[in-house]
Design an enzyme around this catalytic site. Structure first.
Site, PDB file in Angstrom:
ATOM      1  N   CYS A 100      -3.237   1.259   9.109  1.00 41.16           N
ATOM      2  CA  CYS A 100      -4.283   0.249   9.248  1.00 41.16           C
ATOM      3  C   CYS A 100      -4.558  -0.067  10.706  1.00 41.16           C
ATOM      4  O   CYS A 100      -5.658  -0.463  11.061  1.00 41.16           O
ATOM      5  CB  CYS A 100      -3.898  -1.017   8.487  1.00 41.16           C
TER       6      CYS A 100
ATOM      7  N   GLU B 112     -13.432   1.794   8.428  1.00 41.47           N
ATOM      8  CA  GLU B 112     -12.092   2.369   8.412  1.00 41.47           C
ATOM      9  C   GLU B 112     -12.083   3.632   7.554  1.00 41.47           C
ATOM     10  O   GLU B 112     -12.463   3.605   6.388  1.00 41.47           O
ATOM     11  CB  GLU B 112     -11.105   1.348   7.842  1.00 41.47           C
TER      12      GLU B 112
ATOM     13  N   SER C  51      -6.597  -2.865   1.556  1.00 42.92           N
ATOM     14  CA  SER C  51      -7.949  -2.823   2.085  1.00 42.92           C
ATOM     15  C   SER C  51      -8.538  -4.224   2.225  1.00 42.92           C
ATOM     16  O   SER C  51      -8.153  -5.157   1.512  1.00 42.92           O
ATOM     17  CB  SER C  51      -8.844  -1.999   1.163  1.00 42.92           C
ATOM     18  N   THR C  52      -9.472  -4.367   3.153  1.00 46.95           N
ATOM     19  CA  THR C  52     -10.171  -5.640   3.336  1.00 46.95           C
ATOM     20  C   THR C  52     -10.941  -6.011   2.071  1.00 46.95           C
ATOM     21  O   THR C  52     -11.005  -7.179   1.685  1.00 46.95           O
ATOM     22  CB  THR C  52     -11.111  -5.546   4.556  1.00 46.95           C
ATOM     23  N   GLU C  53     -11.475  -4.993   1.402  1.00 49.58           N
ATOM     24  CA  GLU C  53     -12.232  -5.236   0.180  1.00 49.58           C
ATOM     25  C   GLU C  53     -11.372  -5.933  -0.879  1.00 49.58           C
ATOM     26  O   GLU C  53     -11.760  -6.958  -1.451  1.00 49.58           O
ATOM     27  CB  GLU C  53     -12.731  -3.883  -0.333  1.00 49.58           C
TER      28      GLU C  53
ATOM     29  N   LYS D  92       4.842  -5.229  -6.302  1.00 45.73           N
ATOM     30  CA  LYS D  92       4.211  -4.047  -6.905  1.00 45.73           C
ATOM     31  C   LYS D  92       3.959  -2.984  -5.840  1.00 45.73           C
ATOM     32  O   LYS D  92       3.155  -3.190  -4.940  1.00 45.73           O
ATOM     33  CB  LYS D  92       2.875  -4.396  -7.563  1.00 45.73           C
ATOM     34  N   PRO D  93       4.632  -1.846  -5.946  1.00 42.81           N
ATOM     35  CA  PRO D  93       4.331  -0.747  -5.019  1.00 42.81           C
ATOM     36  C   PRO D  93       3.007  -0.088  -5.404  1.00 42.81           C
ATOM     37  O   PRO D  93       2.484  -0.321  -6.491  1.00 42.81           O
ATOM     38  CB  PRO D  93       5.500   0.211  -5.204  1.00 42.81           C
ATOM     39  N   ALA D  94       2.493   0.730  -4.503  1.00 39.91           N
ATOM     40  CA  ALA D  94       1.214   1.390  -4.769  1.00 39.91           C
ATOM     41  C   ALA D  94       1.363   2.420  -5.890  1.00 39.91           C
ATOM     42  O   ALA D  94       2.441   2.989  -6.095  1.00 39.91           O
ATOM     43  CB  ALA D  94       0.709   2.060  -3.506  1.00 39.91           C
TER      44      ALA D  94
ATOM     45  N   GLN E 200      -8.104   9.876  -1.671  1.00 38.93           N
ATOM     46  CA  GLN E 200      -8.210   9.585  -0.249  1.00 38.93           C
ATOM     47  C   GLN E 200      -8.811  10.766   0.505  1.00 38.93           C
ATOM     48  O   GLN E 200      -9.597  10.594   1.440  1.00 38.93           O
ATOM     49  CB  GLN E 200      -6.836   9.212   0.313  1.00 38.93           C
TER      50      GLN E 200
ATOM     51  N   PRO F 121       0.812  -1.219   0.000  1.00 37.24           N
ATOM     52  CA  PRO F 121       0.000   0.000   0.000  1.00 37.24           C
ATOM     53  C   PRO F 121       0.846   1.270   0.000  1.00 37.24           C
ATOM     54  O   PRO F 121       2.075   1.219   0.031  1.00 37.24           O
ATOM     55  CB  PRO F 121      -0.760  -0.109   1.306  1.00 37.24           C
ATOM     56  N   TRP F 122       0.151   2.403   0.023  1.00 37.98           N
ATOM     57  CA  TRP F 122       0.821   3.693  -0.110  1.00 37.98           C
ATOM     58  C   TRP F 122       1.118   4.371   1.217  1.00 37.98           C
ATOM     59  O   TRP F 122       1.676   5.449   1.247  1.00 37.98           O
ATOM     60  CB  TRP F 122      -0.007   4.626  -0.991  1.00 37.98           C
TER      61      TRP F 122
ATOM     62  N   GLU G  54      -2.848  -8.689   5.016  1.00 39.51           N
ATOM     63  CA  GLU G  54      -2.776  -7.744   6.137  1.00 39.51           C
ATOM     64  C   GLU G  54      -3.669  -6.590   5.748  1.00 39.51           C
ATOM     65  O   GLU G  54      -3.316  -5.790   4.890  1.00 39.51           O
ATOM     66  CB  GLU G  54      -1.322  -7.329   6.352  1.00 39.51           C
TER      67      GLU G  54
END
Lengths: 316, 502
Positions: free
Chosen positions: B312, B409, B257-259, B204-206, B359, B179-180, B278
């Site tokens: 998170c 969240e 994200s959980t999604e 893969k970075p964000a 965001q 993530p970022w 995670e």
């Protein structure tokens, strides 16, 4: 106790073949029920199925459990979770040992049932002996795996930091179809030794021992709801076992790749932990280990500051 | 728990009110950008080389504090993923898994050292690309990333001590998607344990924060790591999907994200891919009436405003015991007035830029939801820079347990404050969440700490502290916050197969 050799083609299981002139005593047949919350109901659906052995002999009118039975069982398992996970590990150990004692005491009954379900006498004896020993094995682990899987972590800051395993919660299990007693006990034991509660679906074709094992549980001081046993068809129930939102983990013991795929897809609903114990020979030495307990554990890490007012080196 | 109050006593504050009306201001103290080299364009890091993207497409990465373009990076497509996975597979089969473990470890040590050598440069780039305060990237992100490589480097040749009676073997090629919010640190969390256990990596970075991962690729090149052991693909969601779905991948490690985590879990159904997820969180942070209040307030502030709340495990649900609620809320309001919101590159800045326009929109959406649901919103009166994406530190009081700002969240500098009376009540409320990543408790009573930390269903529990991290400390969630652990001995497990020792 050697009453197992006589089988008729009826549902009679305990018939004695003696006496031709006297009035023959009608034997009392056992009703095979399911086990939910420490009680023995029949399925709410009223349905049943009749498994047969290789000789074509009907084994019993076995409950064909429904989704509703499963949901009731999950409610019972969830209600039992706080109490069971909160018990002292030593106490859980004693209860698993008691289960082994009760199983040993009914040894002949289980051998009898296994033989009705096509096992040879030697195989049946071996399976029951291994099942008792497996319970003893996990009884011993109840208060030891924590030390194996815990750690005190040497963090760089002034904190005391440690990680311990905790039970994941309610586990739904579809037990092995073969090794109907040993397989069942091999998958239940590590789950409850670790403080989880469970709902387990017995072998579809060989369900007798699972129901009789529920009677062992019921007389072993195991609190109601910790282990709930259903009988029925995996093909019908598997999807409910894995998409219930109040189940934390699912264990599946067969190689059916369609069901495995479905389970992993549906587990995403609430991110259940899913385990496929499909490579396991339950009679082998590797089929028991604390790593089975670890599967249904979560690692919790706790931090607390350490006071450092005395400055470097001041503590000693 | 209620405190009996003497009626006659006049109301007296035991807090010395902080003075904000002085003319005192901090002079600007910007960190020099001269330490950082950012190229105009970046290609993909595949098989130890910089390769042009097959689709010939590049996308901009901007500084969220100024909205200015920093660089443009390659957009990897399926063909690129294919190349990267092939490179990783070759490196795994021919080099990495055959290499003596101690040599593997030495490569990882070398990477750790080089991160330390380039720490300032990495910190500046992290702040420019992601918007986090330079103080955090300098003092937390970069050193912790280096430490993570150091920690796992040492494990490489000691795995036989980690899992009694078991032989550990690597899984193969790991696809890692990060993530970022902590771009370099998350890369370290993913790459270090994977390499130590003998796996190779496609990372893969964000989309919004690719630059420090690309800097890490330069370091990896400089460290002479065998080609293909680490491959870095920049891109968006489709690039991530192509990694998840690639048949040559043995393991997916995802933080986000959980999604999306659920999408990944579905996508790998029917394969033998293992996964570590995670995911999101909505941590309960609990203050009891006997807590050292000022320390607790500092901890709460750090818990929710660290990294603009893009964390998170952020302590986004505050539960205050009723008897001290007024006092705590007043202190929180006073404290957020003192937080400096602004240019992330300034060393005095406490709260930097929100990572992206998208965001910021999400956070604004939740601010509106909170107000509509009847909670009272209080935000700092600080001025915001004219350009860039910024959000004032915000506190909601009178929040209902069922409110969306208490359940979902937000991933921003927004704290929901709720109250409770008894231990049992607060446990019930704290655990009433689909998430279970982290939790906090503040009390002076040791036995209460252990009661609480035991009963809270979360993977990381901070008592009288919050938002602490260490390479030796396992991190990861219960329930819908995901599964698997990163950090510590437990962080090795997601990257190995265990077989019975014969």
């Amino acid at each position: 106790m050697s009453k197992t050799s006589v089988h008729t083609t009826s549902l009679h299981t305990n018939g004695n073949g003696t006496g031709t002139t006297e009035t023959k005593r009608l034997e009392v047949l056992k009703t095979y029920k399911i086990y939910i919350g420490g009680q023995f109901p029949r399925t709410e659906s009223g349905r049943y199925y009749i498994p047969v052995n290789n000789e074509g002999k009907k084994l019993a009118n076995v409950c064909l459990s429904s989704r509703k039975d499963f949901r009731n069982a999950v409610v019972a398992a969830r209600a039992a979770f706080g109490g069971w996970s909160g018990r002292a590990a030593f106490n859980r150990s004693q209860i698993l040992y008691r289960m082994a004692e009760m199983l040993e005491g009914r040894r002949m009954q289980f051998i009898d049932e296994l033989m009705q379900q096509d096992a040879s006498r030697a195989a049946a004896e071996k399976e029951v002996d291994l099942a008792v020993d497996r319970l003893i094995y996990y009884a011993g682990w109840c208060d030891k795996y924590q030390q194996l899987f815990s750690s005190v972590n040497p963090v760089a800051s002034s904190h005391f930091n440690f990680s311990v395993p905790e039970p994941t919660g309610v586990v739904s299990i579809i037990a092995p179809q073969q090794d109907s007693l040993l397989g069942l006990i091999s998958v239940i034991s590590p789950v409850i030794a670790g403080g989880n509660t469970c709902v387990v679906l017995a072998s579809e074709s060989k369900p007798l021992c699972a129901v009789t094992f529920a009677e062992v549980l019921n007389s072993s001081d195991l609190p109601g709801g910790v282990v709930n046993i259903l009988t029925g068809k995996p093909s019908e129930l598997a999807s409910w076992f894995v998409d219930h939102m109040d189940v934390n983990a699912t264990i599946y013991c067969e190689k059916d790749t369609d069901i495995q795929r479905m389970m992993r897809e549906k587990s995403a609903l609430n991110l259940k932990r899913v385990f496929f114990y499909d490579q396991t020979d339950w009679t082998a030495a590797e089929s028991q280990s604390p790593y089975f307990i670890f599967d249904t554990q979560e690692i919790k890490t706790t931090w607390h500051p350490v006071e450092n007012i005395a400055g470097a080196g001041g503590g000693y | 728990m209620a405190v009996t109050k003497k009626k006659a006593a006049p109301k007296k504050s035991n807090t010395v009110k902080l003075k904000f009306d002085t003319s005192w201001n901090y002079a600007p103290a910007p960190e020099s950008k001269s330490a950082a080299t950012i190229h105009k364009q970046y290609d993909l890091f595949i098989n130890g080389e910089w390769q042009k993207p097959s689709g010939k497409k590049y996308f901009d990465t901007i500084n969220p504090a100024t909205e200015e373009k920093l660089s443009e990076v390659a957009m990897a497509n399926e063909a690129d993923t294919n190349k990267a996975v092939t490179a990783a597979r070759n490196a795994y089969e021919k080099v990495w898994k055959k290499m003596p473990a101690k040599e593997r470890g030495k490569y990882i040590f070398r990477i750790a050292r080089m991160i330390q050598e380039k720490a300032r440069e990495l910190a500046v780039i992290e702040t420019l690309d992601g918007g986090k305060p330079i103080r955090e990237s300098r003092d937390f992100d970069v050193p912790t990333a280096a430490n993570h490589f150091f920690y796992y480097a040492g494990w490489a040749d000691k795995l036989e001590y980690a899992f009694p009676n078991r032989q550990a073997s690597p899984l193969g090629v790991a696809g890692q998607i990060i993530p970022w919010n902590f771009p370099l640190l998350m890369a370290a969390w993913k790459i270090a344990p994977a390499l130590a256990t003998g796996n190779t990596v496609v990372l893969k970075p964000a989309e919004t924060t690719p630059l420090t991962a690309l800097k890490l690729a330069e370091i990896i090149q400089e460290a002479d790591l065998p080609p293909g052991v680490v491959n870095i693909l920049t891109g968006a969601g489709e690039t991530g999907a192509s990694i998840v779905n690639h048949p040559g991948i043995d393991k997916i490690a995802f933080t986000g994200s959980t999604e999306v985590g659920k999408l990944i879990q579905r996508a790998i159904a029917g394969t033998n891919k293992k996964a570590t997820l995670e995911l999101g969180g909505k941590a309960a942070n609990i203050i009891f009436e006997d807590a050292p209040i000022d320390q607790a307030v500092e901890g709460v502030i750090n818990g929710i405003f660290f990294n603009q709340g893009h964390v998170c495990c952020a302590g986004s649900r505050l539960y205050v015991q009723e008897s001290i609620a007024k006092q705590v809320i007043r202190k929180l309001k006073d404290r957020i007035e003192t937080l400096i919101v602004g240019d992330p590159i300034d060393k005095n800045t406490d709260i930097g830029a929100i990572n992206s326009k998208q965001q910021l929109d999400t956070i604004h959406k939740y601010l509106n939801i909170g107000k509509k649901e009847g909670a009272e919103m209080y935000e700092s009166s600080c001025p915001l820079p004219r350009k860039g994406y910024f959000c004032r530190p915000t506190i909601f009081t009178n929040v209902a347990q069922s409110s969306r700002i208490a359940q979902e969240e937000i991933f921003g500098p927004v704290l929901a404050v709720l109250t409770f009376r008894t231990d049992d009540e607060v446990i019930e409320k704290a655990n009433n969440s689909p998430y279970g990543l982290s939790a906090g408790v503040w009390t002076d009573k040791g036995s209460k700490i252990f009661n609480m930390t035991k009963r809270m269903r979360a993977g990381v529990v901070w008592a009288n502290t919050f938002n602490k991290f260490d390479p030796s400390s396992p991190f990861g969630g219960y329930k819908e916050s995901g599964f698997g652990r990163e950090g510590g001995l437990h962080g090795l497990m997601p990257y190995i197969n265990l077989t019975h020792q014969s």
